[in-house]
Scaffold this motif. Sequence first.
Motif, PDB file in Angstrom:
ATOM      1  N   GLU A  33       0.814  -1.225   0.000  1.00  9.54           N
ATOM      2  CA  GLU A  33       0.000   0.000   0.000  1.00  9.54           C
ATOM      3  C   GLU A  33       0.846   1.274   0.000  1.00  9.54           C
ATOM      4  N   PRO A  34       1.951   1.351   0.770  1.00 11.26           N
ATOM      5  CA  PRO A  34       2.763   2.579   0.730  1.00 11.26           C
ATOM      6  C   PRO A  34       3.297   2.907  -0.652  1.00 11.26           C
ATOM      7  N   CYS A  35       3.456   1.907  -1.522  1.00 15.28           N
ATOM      8  CA  CYS A  35       3.915   2.175  -2.889  1.00 15.28           C
ATOM      9  C   CYS A  35       2.871   2.942  -3.693  1.00 15.28           C
ATOM     10  N   ARG A  36       1.609   2.796  -3.322  1.00 18.07           N
ATOM     11  CA  ARG A  36       0.507   3.413  -4.078  1.00 18.07           C
ATOM     12  C   ARG A  36      -0.010   4.687  -3.417  1.00 18.07           C
ATOM     13  N   SER A  37       0.538   5.049  -2.262  1.00 12.50           N
ATOM     14  CA  SER A  37       0.051   6.224  -1.545  1.00 12.50           C
ATOM     15  C   SER A  37       0.377   7.495  -2.324  1.00 12.50           C
ATOM     16  N   ALA A  38      -0.294   8.565  -1.944  1.00 12.57           N
ATOM     17  CA  ALA A  38      -0.099   9.836  -2.650  1.00 12.57           C
ATOM     18  C   ALA A  38       1.362  10.283  -2.622  1.00 12.57           C
ATOM     19  N   LYS A  39       2.057   9.971  -1.537  1.00 12.88           N
ATOM     20  CA  LYS A  39       3.458  10.384  -1.400  1.00 12.88           C
ATOM     21  C   LYS A  39       4.429   9.357  -1.973  1.00 12.88           C
ATOM     22  N   ARG A  40       3.907   8.206  -2.413  1.00 11.76           N
ATOM     23  CA  ARG A  40       4.776   7.137  -2.916  1.00 11.76           C
ATOM     24  C   ARG A  40       5.932   6.926  -1.949  1.00 11.76           C
ATOM     25  N   SER A  41       5.592   6.645  -0.697  1.00  8.99           N
ATOM     26  CA  SER A  41       6.564   6.625   0.394  1.00  8.99           C
ATOM     27  C   SER A  41       7.461   5.389   0.397  1.00  8.99           C
ATOM     28  N   ALA A  42       7.227   4.438  -0.517  1.00  6.99           N
ATOM     29  CA  ALA A  42       8.058   3.235  -0.565  1.00  6.99           C
ATOM     30  C   ALA A  42       8.123   2.714  -1.992  1.00  6.99           C
ATOM     31  N   LEU A  43       9.188   1.984  -2.272  1.00  6.02           N
ATOM     32  CA  LEU A  43       9.310   1.277  -3.540  1.00  6.02           C
ATOM     33  C   LEU A  43       8.916  -0.180  -3.326  1.00  6.02           C
ATOM     34  N   PRO A  44       8.435  -0.849  -4.364  1.00  7.95           N
ATOM     35  CA  PRO A  44       8.097  -2.264  -4.208  1.00  7.95           C
ATOM     36  C   PRO A  44       9.305  -3.054  -3.702  1.00  7.95           C
ATOM     37  N   ASP A  45       9.069  -3.941  -2.769  1.00  4.27           N
ATOM     38  CA  ASP A  45      10.129  -4.740  -2.173  1.00  4.27           C
ATOM     39  C   ASP A  45      10.459  -5.914  -3.100  1.00  4.27           C
ATOM     40  N   VAL A  46      11.661  -5.908  -3.639  1.00  5.29           N
ATOM     41  CA  VAL A  46      12.060  -6.973  -4.560  1.00  5.29           C
ATOM     42  C   VAL A  46      12.056  -8.325  -3.850  1.00  5.29           C
ATOM     43  N   LEU A  47      12.372  -8.338  -2.553  1.00  8.09           N
ATOM     44  CA  LEU A  47      12.357  -9.603  -1.816  1.00  8.09           C
ATOM     45  C   LEU A  47      10.942 -10.167  -1.732  1.00  8.09           C
ATOM     46  N   ASP A  48       9.939  -9.302  -1.534  1.00  9.70           N
ATOM     47  CA  ASP A  48       8.541  -9.762  -1.573  1.00  9.70           C
ATOM     48  C   ASP A  48       8.215 -10.359  -2.935  1.00  9.70           C
ATOM     49  N   ALA A  49       8.627  -9.653  -3.997  1.00  5.50           N
ATOM     50  CA  ALA A  49       8.356 -10.150  -5.353  1.00  5.50           C
ATOM     51  C   ALA A  49       9.025 -11.499  -5.569  1.00  5.50           C
ATOM     52  N   LEU A  50      10.250 -11.651  -5.060  1.00  2.00           N
ATOM     53  CA  LEU A  50      10.948 -12.932  -5.186  1.00  2.00           C
ATOM     54  C   LEU A  50      10.203 -14.022  -4.431  1.00  2.00           C
ATOM     55  N   SER A  51       9.740 -13.732  -3.222  1.00  2.00           N
ATOM     56  CA  SER A  51       9.018 -14.730  -2.436  1.00  2.00           C
ATOM     57  C   SER A  51       7.741 -15.163  -3.141  1.00  2.00           C
ATOM     58  N   CYS A  52       7.023 -14.205  -3.745  1.00  2.00           N
ATOM     59  CA  CYS A  52       5.815 -14.546  -4.509  1.00  2.00           C
ATOM     60  C   CYS A  52       6.162 -15.472  -5.675  1.00  2.00           C
ATOM     61  N   THR A  53       7.226 -15.136  -6.372  1.00  2.00           N
ATOM     62  CA  THR A  53       7.612 -15.904  -7.550  1.00  2.00           C
ATOM     63  C   THR A  53       8.122 -17.283  -7.165  1.00  2.00           C
ATOM     64  N   GLU A  54       8.836 -17.379  -6.042  1.00  2.00           N
ATOM     65  CA  GLU A  54       9.298 -18.674  -5.562  1.00  2.00           C
ATOM     66  C   GLU A  54       8.115 -19.583  -5.206  1.00  2.00           C
ATOM     67  N   ALA A  55       7.082 -19.004  -4.582  1.00  2.00           N
ATOM     68  CA  ALA A  55       5.905 -19.803  -4.237  1.00  2.00           C
ATOM     69  C   ALA A  55       5.242 -20.356  -5.489  1.00  2.00           C
ATOM     70  N   LEU A  56       5.143 -19.528  -6.536  1.00  2.00           N
ATOM     71  CA  LEU A  56       4.541 -19.993  -7.783  1.00  2.00           C
ATOM     72  C   LEU A  56       5.442 -21.017  -8.477  1.00  2.00           C
ATOM     73  N   SER A  57       6.735 -20.763  -8.469  1.00  2.00           N
ATOM     74  CA  SER A  57       7.671 -21.685  -9.105  1.00  2.00           C
ATOM     75  C   SER A  57       7.617 -23.061  -8.451  1.00  2.00           C
ATOM     76  N   GLU A  58       7.506 -23.101  -7.114  1.00  2.00           N
ATOM     77  CA  GLU A  58       7.439 -24.380  -6.415  1.00  2.00           C
ATOM     78  C   GLU A  58       6.146 -25.113  -6.763  1.00  2.00           C
ATOM     79  N   LEU A  59       5.041 -24.388  -6.866  1.00  2.00           N
ATOM     80  CA  LEU A  59       3.785 -25.026  -7.256  1.00  2.00           C
ATOM     81  C   LEU A  59       3.914 -25.649  -8.638  1.00  2.00           C
TER      82      LEU A  59
END
Length: 283
Positions: A109-135
């Motif tokens: 959510e902070p990535c989408r806020s008006a202030k764009r207070s954060a960048l997407p976490d690459v580690l989160d993206a990796l964890s999502c992709t690892e979960a799909l890859s394992e499936l």
Amino acid sequence: MTTSTPPREIPREVLDVITPESQRLVLDRRGSTVWHVTAANRATEETAAYAVKVGYASETHAHTALAPSREAYVLRTLRPDVIRDGEWGQGTWNIQPWHPGPSLYEKWEPCRSAKRSALPDVLDALSCTEALSELHRVGWVHGDVQPAHLIVGQQGVTLIDLALARGRTVPERYDFAYRGCLVHYEAPEISRSVLETGTAVPTRASDVYALGASLMISATGWRHVAYPDDAPRDVQRQAIVDGPHRPVTIPGELGQLVNAMLMPSPADRPTAAEACEALCLAL
């Protein structure tokens, strides 16, 4: 099974298996109700949290009556000792562990806020992709990848809601045709097939596309393809077929990868394993 009404309480057939210490309804829509339940584990007598899913046939989603038992079968191929399921008067149900943590969309959510207070976490993206890859590695295609189904926990990401999964044999009594998923995350080939035939066959490539669309909307708030919010589903699907997808504005290597995941041709997309490799290099 005929069209029925959603249960307002956990059915008796479920209560014969689990005795809630607390319960909270967390979802009630389109033929599915889900409760967050705490109860004592009858083997260890320790209190644990569970998701109780109860399906029934709605006017638009008759298959949802079978979805909990279908999902239970898929889950038992992955985690055989933790899933219970059965039938009740209007459909099927399952009990499975509750996975704590925010969804990917909530976490970013902070990535989408008006202030764009954060960048997407690459580690989160990796964890999502690892979960799909394992499936994919164990022979399943998810078929319904979306941000709400990517739970970011302390030990990584759990990919939930596998009722639409394909790739391995499912008992005929609980099986049903795949008629697409939440349109916001459908790949063009899935939308095209549903428009032309009413059904589709999800693939690893369509899962990768859906994950790319999930990363994009979670990071930017934008769907991968523009169409009116209130457009009928066939209009939404036609927009996905006609393309192109919106420009990916996520910065850096993650944005480049998401753009590749959203390629119109399945053959041009990376596999989930290849996406994992790219994200590891981006850390």
